[in-house]
Scaffold this active site. Structure first.
Site, PDB file in Angstrom:
ATOM      1  CB  SER A  52      17.691  48.884 -37.781  1.00 31.84           C
ATOM      2  OG  SER A  52      16.753  48.371 -36.830  1.00 31.84           O
ATOM      3  CG  ASP A  90      11.745  46.162 -41.336  1.00 32.03           C
ATOM      4  OD1 ASP A  90      10.450  46.898 -41.427  1.00 32.03           O
ATOM      5  OD2 ASP A  90      12.273  46.987 -40.687  1.00 32.03           O
ATOM      6  CD  GLU A 189      14.157  56.139 -39.800  1.00 33.61           C
ATOM      7  OE1 GLU A 189      12.666  55.378 -40.423  1.00 33.61           O
ATOM      8  OE2 GLU A 189      14.580  56.472 -39.538  1.00 33.61           O
TER       9      GLU A 189
HETATM   10  O1  KIV Z   1      14.730  48.514 -38.903  1.00 31.10           O
HETATM   11  C1  KIV Z   1      14.462  49.397 -38.147  1.00 31.10           C
HETATM   12  O2  KIV Z   1      15.032  49.496 -36.869  1.00 31.10           O
HETATM   13  C2  KIV Z   1      13.023  50.371 -38.304  1.00 31.10           C
HETATM   14  C3  KIV Z   1      12.602  50.839 -37.321  1.00 31.10           C
HETATM   15  C4  KIV Z   1      14.187  52.320 -37.381  1.00 31.10           C
HETATM   16  C5  KIV Z   1      11.542  51.620 -37.980  1.00 31.10           C
HETATM   17  O3  KIV Z   1      12.172  50.149 -39.186  1.00 31.10           O
END
Ligand code: KIV
Length: 271
Positions: A52, A90, A189
């Site tokens: 994100s 991520d 989610e």
């Molecule tokens: O990238 C992110 O912020 C996420 C969250 C929304 C879980 O994957």
């Protein structure tokens, strides 16, 4: 009162114990040193360096454009600030879906170059081979099911996922598969709360929800959304704990006014 607040360092085992002792896991995103320092100081359990960042740090419309190098930059800034929280990063879009060897080398770069403790990957059975290869290298993996923003062009919309029985069954099967493969936790989610509760009950590993109700093992929100730094995004699941957009704007306007009126700096603010 938190059972685990005296823990010096949150590990994947601590999260497992939190599930066993019914203590909810608090997780937030962060992408830079200064914010991560505040979150860690406040006692957050898990910091997710989410892709994100693509939206809230870089201004892209989706999470797809962010690169592995950019994620490594954000994650290493966060890791330098953190002493207690578990830092999860991520794997960005396009660095693990192609083949499992590329997935492993992306995960290794994150672990080596950032010092983070784990990575997160979106998807279930489709990415099984990549998850297995990464786990076999000793890298802890967090899964992500339900609304997976890296697949937004397949979904076509950010609406609630798994309302229909077939998709709900697939989600439950994927959650079981990920647990059996050895992931230490799963983010779920934007799915119906009843389904998320069923998945949480079924799994031994912690299930962390975002827009998935409270009968899961923990919650995650995007930091800029819950602080009200972003103000154009208002899904039902989002609770805003501040309105920093307005507060920062007011501070900046005060500064501009003081500079223009030569009120700043005053005699005490100079040498
Ligand atoms: O990238 C992110 O912020 C996420 C969250 C929304 C879980 O994957």
């Amino acid at each position: 009162m938190s059972v685990h607040q005296d823990i010096k360092q949150v590990t994947t085992h601590v999260l497992q114990n939190m599930k066993l002792s019914n203590e909810k896991i608090a997780m937030l995103t962060a992408y830079d040193f200064s914010m991560a320092r505040i979150l860690d100081n406040a006692g957050i359990d898990v910091i997710l360096v989410g892709d994100s960042a693509s939206n809230v740090m870089a201004g892209h419309k989706t999470t797809l454009p962010i690169t592995l190098n950019e994620m490594i930059y954000h994650a290493s800034s966060v890791v330098r600030a953190v002493t207690r929280a578990l830092v999860v990063v991520d794997l960005p879009f396009g660095t693990y879906q192609g083949n499992s060897k590329e997935a492993l080398s992306s995960a290794i770069r994150i672990m080596k170059e950032t010092g983070a403790a784990a990575i997160k990957m979106e998807g279930g059975r489709e990415i099984r081979e990549s998850i297995e290869r990464i786990l076999s290298a000793g890298i802890p993996v967090m899964g992500h099911l339900g609304l997976t923003p890296q697949s937004i062009h397949k979904f076509g919309t950010y609406v609630v996922r798994a309302r229909e029985e077939e998709e709900a069954r697939k989600l439950m099967d994927d959650a079981r598969l990920l647990e059996n493969l050895g992931v230490f936790s799963i983010v779920i989610e934007k799915v119906p709360a009843r389904l998320a509760a069923k998945v949480a009950q079924d799994l031994r590993i912690p299930l962390i929800g975002i827009g998935a109700g409270h009968e899961v093992d923990g919650q995650v929100l995007v930091l800029h959304d819950m602080l009200g730094i972003t103000n154009e995004f208002s899904p039902r699941f989002l609770r805003r704990y501040n309105n920093l957009f307005e507060q920062i704007k007011t501070s900046v306007q005060g500064y501009i006014a003081d500079v223009k009126s030569v009120d700043f700096p005053n005699d005490k603010e100079q040498y």
